[in-house]
Design a protein around this motif. Sequence first.
Motif, mmCIF file in Angstrom:
data_model
loop_
_atom_site.group_PDB
_atom_site.id
_atom_site.type_symbol
_atom_site.label_atom_id
_atom_site.label_comp_id
_atom_site.label_asym_id
_atom_site.label_seq_id
_atom_site.Cartn_x
_atom_site.Cartn_y
_atom_site.Cartn_z
ATOM 1 N N LEU A 12 -22.818 -21.861 -41.424
ATOM 2 C CA LEU A 12 -24.068 -21.119 -41.221
ATOM 3 C C LEU A 12 -23.891 -20.015 -40.186
ATOM 4 O O LEU A 12 -23.262 -20.225 -39.144
ATOM 5 N N LEU A 13 -24.467 -18.859 -40.456
ATOM 6 C CA LEU A 13 -24.436 -17.753 -39.491
ATOM 7 C C LEU A 13 -25.247 -18.147 -38.264
ATOM 8 O O LEU A 13 -26.440 -18.456 -38.367
ATOM 9 N N VAL A 14 -24.583 -18.168 -37.103
ATOM 10 C CA VAL A 14 -25.280 -18.541 -35.869
ATOM 11 C C VAL A 14 -25.376 -17.382 -34.879
ATOM 12 O O VAL A 14 -26.228 -17.399 -33.988
ATOM 13 N N ASN A 43 -20.262 -19.381 -48.736
ATOM 14 C CA ASN A 43 -20.116 -20.024 -50.041
ATOM 15 C C ASN A 43 -19.313 -21.307 -49.871
ATOM 16 O O ASN A 43 -18.186 -21.281 -49.405
ATOM 17 N N GLU A 44 -19.903 -22.439 -50.214
ATOM 18 C CA GLU A 44 -19.286 -23.756 -50.001
ATOM 19 C C GLU A 44 -17.908 -23.904 -50.621
ATOM 20 O O GLU A 44 -17.007 -24.475 -50.028
ATOM 21 N N LYS A 45 -17.723 -23.388 -51.831
ATOM 22 C CA LYS A 45 -16.433 -23.554 -52.504
ATOM 23 C C LYS A 45 -15.312 -22.904 -51.687
ATOM 24 O O LYS A 45 -14.267 -23.485 -51.482
ATOM 25 N N ALA A 46 -15.549 -21.683 -51.236
ATOM 26 C CA ALA A 46 -14.534 -20.987 -50.439
ATOM 27 C C ALA A 46 -14.336 -21.691 -49.106
ATOM 28 O O ALA A 46 -13.215 -21.862 -48.635
ATOM 29 N N PHE A 47 -15.429 -22.107 -48.500
ATOM 30 C CA PHE A 47 -15.369 -22.749 -47.192
ATOM 31 C C PHE A 47 -14.531 -24.019 -47.253
ATOM 32 O O PHE A 47 -13.617 -24.225 -46.478
ATOM 33 N N VAL A 48 -14.805 -24.863 -48.211
ATOM 34 C CA VAL A 48 -14.106 -26.141 -48.315
ATOM 35 C C VAL A 48 -12.667 -25.942 -48.762
ATOM 36 O O VAL A 48 -11.737 -26.429 -48.126
ATOM 37 N N ALA A 49 -12.453 -25.216 -49.836
ATOM 38 C CA ALA A 49 -11.118 -25.103 -50.417
ATOM 39 C C ALA A 49 -10.093 -24.522 -49.453
ATOM 40 O O ALA A 49 -9.080 -25.143 -49.178
ATOM 41 N N LYS A 50 -10.357 -23.342 -48.950
ATOM 42 C CA LYS A 50 -9.354 -22.669 -48.116
ATOM 43 C C LYS A 50 -9.407 -23.105 -46.658
ATOM 44 O O LYS A 50 -8.393 -23.273 -46.021
ATOM 45 N N ALA A 51 -10.599 -23.279 -46.111
ATOM 46 C CA ALA A 51 -10.711 -23.619 -44.701
ATOM 47 C C ALA A 51 -10.065 -24.971 -44.424
ATOM 48 O O ALA A 51 -9.311 -25.123 -43.470
ATOM 49 N N TRP A 138 -10.149 -14.462 -49.464
ATOM 50 C CA TRP A 138 -11.030 -15.553 -49.046
ATOM 51 C C TRP A 138 -12.428 -15.022 -48.764
ATOM 52 O O TRP A 138 -13.421 -15.604 -49.198
ATOM 53 N N LEU A 139 -12.491 -13.907 -48.049
ATOM 54 C CA LEU A 139 -13.786 -13.311 -47.729
ATOM 55 C C LEU A 139 -14.557 -12.965 -48.998
ATOM 56 O O LEU A 139 -15.755 -13.253 -49.102
ATOM 57 N N GLU A 140 -13.878 -12.368 -49.967
ATOM 58 C CA GLU A 140 -14.547 -12.047 -51.235
ATOM 59 C C GLU A 140 -15.030 -13.314 -51.929
ATOM 60 O O GLU A 140 -16.156 -13.359 -52.436
ATOM 61 N N GLY A 141 -14.194 -14.342 -51.954
ATOM 62 C CA GLY A 141 -14.573 -15.609 -52.578
ATOM 63 C C GLY A 141 -15.747 -16.263 -51.889
ATOM 64 O O GLY A 141 -16.529 -16.989 -52.512
ATOM 65 N N ALA A 142 -15.890 -16.005 -50.592
ATOM 66 C CA ALA A 142 -17.002 -16.557 -49.818
ATOM 67 C C ALA A 142 -18.222 -15.638 -49.863
ATOM 68 O O ALA A 142 -19.181 -15.839 -49.128
ATOM 69 N N GLU A 143 -18.153 -14.613 -50.713
ATOM 70 C CA GLU A 143 -19.250 -13.681 -50.972
ATOM 71 C C GLU A 143 -19.552 -12.722 -49.825
ATOM 72 O O GLU A 143 -20.681 -12.278 -49.640
ATOM 73 N N PHE A 144 -18.509 -12.394 -49.052
ATOM 74 C CA PHE A 144 -18.617 -11.312 -48.084
ATOM 75 C C PHE A 144 -18.259 -10.016 -48.795
ATOM 76 O O PHE A 144 -17.444 -10.022 -49.727
ATOM 77 N N LYS A 145 -18.825 -8.933 -48.344
ATOM 78 C CA LYS A 145 -18.517 -7.631 -48.939
ATOM 79 C C LYS A 145 -17.251 -7.090 -48.281
ATOM 80 O O LYS A 145 -17.194 -6.914 -47.066
ATOM 81 N N VAL A 146 -16.246 -6.847 -49.109
ATOM 82 C CA VAL A 146 -14.960 -6.320 -48.663
ATOM 83 C C VAL A 146 -14.752 -4.998 -49.393
ATOM 84 O O VAL A 146 -15.064 -4.881 -50.581
ATOM 85 N N ASN A 147 -14.210 -4.020 -48.704
ATOM 86 C CA ASN A 147 -14.016 -2.717 -49.328
ATOM 87 C C ASN A 147 -13.110 -2.841 -50.553
ATOM 88 O O ASN A 147 -11.982 -3.328 -50.441
ATOM 89 N N PRO A 148 -13.593 -2.396 -51.706
ATOM 90 C CA PRO A 148 -12.779 -2.498 -52.924
ATOM 91 C C PRO A 148 -11.670 -1.448 -52.993
ATOM 92 O O PRO A 148 -10.751 -1.571 -53.812
ATOM 93 N N ASN A 149 -11.740 -0.427 -52.150
ATOM 94 C CA ASN A 149 -10.763 0.659 -52.175
ATOM 95 C C ASN A 149 -9.576 0.323 -51.291
ATOM 96 O O ASN A 149 -9.318 0.964 -50.281
ATOM 97 N N ARG A 150 -8.838 -0.703 -51.709
ATOM 98 C CA ARG A 150 -7.674 -1.148 -50.949
ATOM 99 C C ARG A 150 -6.579 -1.523 -51.931
ATOM 100 O O ARG A 150 -6.831 -1.768 -53.103
#
Length: 194
Positions: A12-14, A43-51, A138-150
């Motif tokens: 959770l964002l604190v 996103n729970e899936k990203a949080f659990v799987a990779k973290a 991971w950030l993208e999978g967790a639904e954070f916005k990451v610059n696509p121009n990379r």
Amino acid sequence: GLSISLIYEAGLLVRGVTRGDGIRGEVVTSNVRTIRSVPLRINEKAFVAKALKQLASGPKEIEVRGEVFLPREVFEKINREREEQELPAFANPRNAAAGTMRQLDARIVAERQLDVFCYQLLFDGAPAMAAHSEALEWLEGAEFKVNPNRTLCKTIEEVVDFCNKWEFRRDGLNYEIDGVVVKVNQTVVQEELG
């Protein structure tokens, strides 16, 4: 725009904090919560799987660093409205975004439609992944916005080609940039280089 640090506990964002002077920033959590591209819950899936894969018991704190910005079309709209109200126009989107994040009224921040690109991931204060590209995935999978121009470049020639390409395409972006950011992919080497 301005640099922002998003702190998550138990997914959770604190807390949202500006970079400030590099050591101490301003807490702007209520304003960060108005930015639609900032997840309030990871996103729970990203949080659990990779973290959990990275740390046996999972991280106590996840820090996501990013850049808050004001899209060009929003900047132009705000300045038109300010001129109609006979208020001075903002000088540029960067200053407008920085000033907006320091507003005391979160409703004003929400109206200004700030956005964010996330670019760094830390678990309990340390780089979360062995490679920067993995952290961005991971950030993208967790639904954070990451610059696509990379792109992940394998040689310095590929880096130069990428930079040259964006020199001519940068004006077509809906946000301002100073230039291309080049990062070493291996986080251990990033740490060694400083």
